[in-house]
Scaffold this motif. Structure first.
Motif, PDB file in Angstrom:
ATOM      1  N   GLU A 174      69.927  78.254  36.371  1.00 24.49           N
ATOM      2  CA  GLU A 174      69.715  79.117  35.401  1.00 24.49           C
ATOM      3  C   GLU A 174      70.776  80.060  35.026  1.00 24.49           C
ATOM      4  N   TRP A 227      67.250  85.662  30.243  1.00 21.42           N
ATOM      5  CA  TRP A 227      67.202  84.699  31.217  1.00 21.42           C
ATOM      6  C   TRP A 227      66.618  83.420  30.914  1.00 21.42           C
ATOM      7  N   THR A 276      66.177  79.418  32.270  1.00 25.18           N
ATOM      8  CA  THR A 276      66.002  78.542  33.067  1.00 25.18           C
ATOM      9  C   THR A 276      66.227  77.036  32.819  1.00 25.18           C
ATOM     10  N   GLY A 311      66.588  74.180  34.163  1.00 22.01           N
ATOM     11  CA  GLY A 311      65.570  73.173  34.716  1.00 22.01           C
ATOM     12  C   GLY A 311      66.361  71.798  34.422  1.00 22.01           C
ATOM     13  N   LEU A 328      69.029  77.011  41.320  1.00 22.00           N
ATOM     14  CA  LEU A 328      67.674  76.646  41.554  1.00 22.00           C
ATOM     15  C   LEU A 328      67.321  76.006  42.935  1.00 22.00           C
ATOM     16  N   SER A 385      62.940  73.047  42.326  1.00 20.79           N
ATOM     17  CA  SER A 385      62.662  73.278  40.987  1.00 20.79           C
ATOM     18  C   SER A 385      64.017  73.040  39.932  1.00 20.79           C
ATOM     19  N   SER A 430      61.436  87.543  36.125  1.00 21.78           N
ATOM     20  CA  SER A 430      62.230  86.221  35.839  1.00 21.78           C
ATOM     21  C   SER A 430      60.958  85.002  35.677  1.00 21.78           C
ATOM     22  N   ASP A 474      59.565  79.801  37.768  1.00 21.30           N
ATOM     23  CA  ASP A 474      60.285  78.773  38.327  1.00 21.30           C
ATOM     24  C   ASP A 474      61.508  79.238  39.201  1.00 21.30           C
ATOM     25  N   SER A 475      61.872  80.482  38.677  1.00 22.40           N
ATOM     26  CA  SER A 475      63.086  80.894  39.187  1.00 22.40           C
ATOM     27  C   SER A 475      63.020  81.408  40.629  1.00 22.40           C
TER      28      SER A 475
END
Length: 349
Positions: free
Chosen positions: A78, A107, A109, A111, A140, A144, A196, A199-200
């Motif tokens: 992230e 922020w 993500t 992923g 992560l 995740s 956040s 998934d963080s």
């Protein structure tokens, strides 16, 4: 129990180039771009055109006409962009976009994969276009790494601030539950209203992630309570502007630019009356404790996963780029905004 008479400083470094798990990378951008000469928002190239020249008043980075970072991919971690001053234009391969800065927090993500651009357009014609912000990469966990990408914006009025009555210290709590008060009788702490993406690694309060920008004037001090997770938490301070001369932690003199401390100890950070101001960034969090394999913008657990990320990006580009230019910027007179899933919002007044 920690000895209250012992130094809380575990390690000091003259160079602030490393981060500790769960963080991967952190850089402080500080550029004095000139006033815009026209509507193009372009920054004149300077000198020999070194994009990252450390002694130049400003840098073009990977930008050609407009400074910044044209479209590029990420996977497996992230980005946290904590702004202090100036404007950033964001665009990504999912059609999300934004213009933010002057204390806002973005922020993202990455992923399983996203392409985005971060540009620094010259929006002011009458005054300079200074830009100051922190770009922070947080890892992560393996479970995740391949989640769906997500994007969140927290406007400056939503980011908690702290200052003592004498006004000689200031803290911007970009993330974490520190300096926010709470119920002394029950010990319950007040939560930071900004959370956040789910998934963080930072989403779980037990991971005790915090990002705090601290400014101390001459004679100023700030109390930083022990980490909620105690010694299991990595806590590091980075001197980003000014000098550590005259700076103390619990009375112990600070030397260097990167200071790792015992997170189980309550801290009082002070600047002597005879010293100038200093800017610091505090990063802390519970380590993920997993292997890290990185190649440029891809951060996975194994070299094989990194190779797969490179192959996937080559094959799919992580989605179509929906914008007319790779260094996407928005109208010069457009205010700050966030475009997420087709819905545009603006900062609260």
């Amino acid at each position: 129990m920690s000895d209250p008479t012992a130094s809380p400083i575990l390690k000091s470094s003259l160079v602030a180039k490393a981060t500790l798990d769960p963080f991967l990378y952190c850089v402080y951008h500080k550029d004095a771009y000139p006033a815009a000469k026209d509507d193009s928002m372009e920054a004149p190239r300077q000198g020999d055109g070194q994009d990252f020249n450390p002694v130049a008043p400003y840098r073009m980075y990977h930008g050609d006409r407009i400074a910044g970072f044209p479209k590029h991919p990420h996977r497996g971690f992230e980005t946290i962009t904590a702004t202090v001053e100036g404007i950033i234009d964001h665009s990504d391969s999912f059609g999300n976009a934004g213009r933010y800065g002057n204390g806002d927090l973005q922020w993202m993500t990455a992923g399983k994969g996203v392409v985005h651009a971060e540009m620094f357009p010259l929006v002011n014609k009458e005054t300079h276009n200074h830009v100051r912000f922190f770009q922070i990469w947080i890892n992560l966990p393996a479970c995740s790494k391949m989640v769906e990408p997500s994007f969140a914006m927290f406007w400056a009025p939503q980011v908690p601030k702290w200052s003592p009555e004498d006004g000689l210290a200031r803290a911007t709590i970009f993330y974490g539950d520190y300096l926010l008060g709470g119920d002394a009788a029950t010990g319950e702490r007040q939560r930071n209203p900004n959370t956040s993406p789910k998934d963080s690694w930072a989403f779980d309060p037990e991971h005790d992630v915090a990002v705090i920008h601290i400014v101390l004037e001459s004679g100023g001090s700030i109390p930083i309570p022990a980490a909620h997770g105690g010694s299991a938490i990595n806590r590091v301070f980075y001197i980003v502007d000014g000098s550590s001369s005259g700076l103390t932690l619990n009375g112990f003199r600070v030397k260097g630019k990167m200071i790792t401390v015992d997170a189980s100890v309550d801290l009082t950070i002070s600047m002597s009356d005879s010293s100038s101001s200093v800017d610091m960034l505090m990063l802390q969090g519970k380590p993920i404790g997993e292997p890290v394999s990185q190649s440029g913008p891809f951060v996975m657990n194994t070299p094989e996963e990194v190779k797969q990320a490179e192959a996937d990006y080559k094959a799919t580009q992580f989605g179509e780029w929906p914008w007319p230019r790779r260094d996407m910027v928005f109208a010069q007179d457009k205010g700050r905004f966030s475009l997420l899933d087709g819905n545009e919002t603006v900062p609260p007044t």
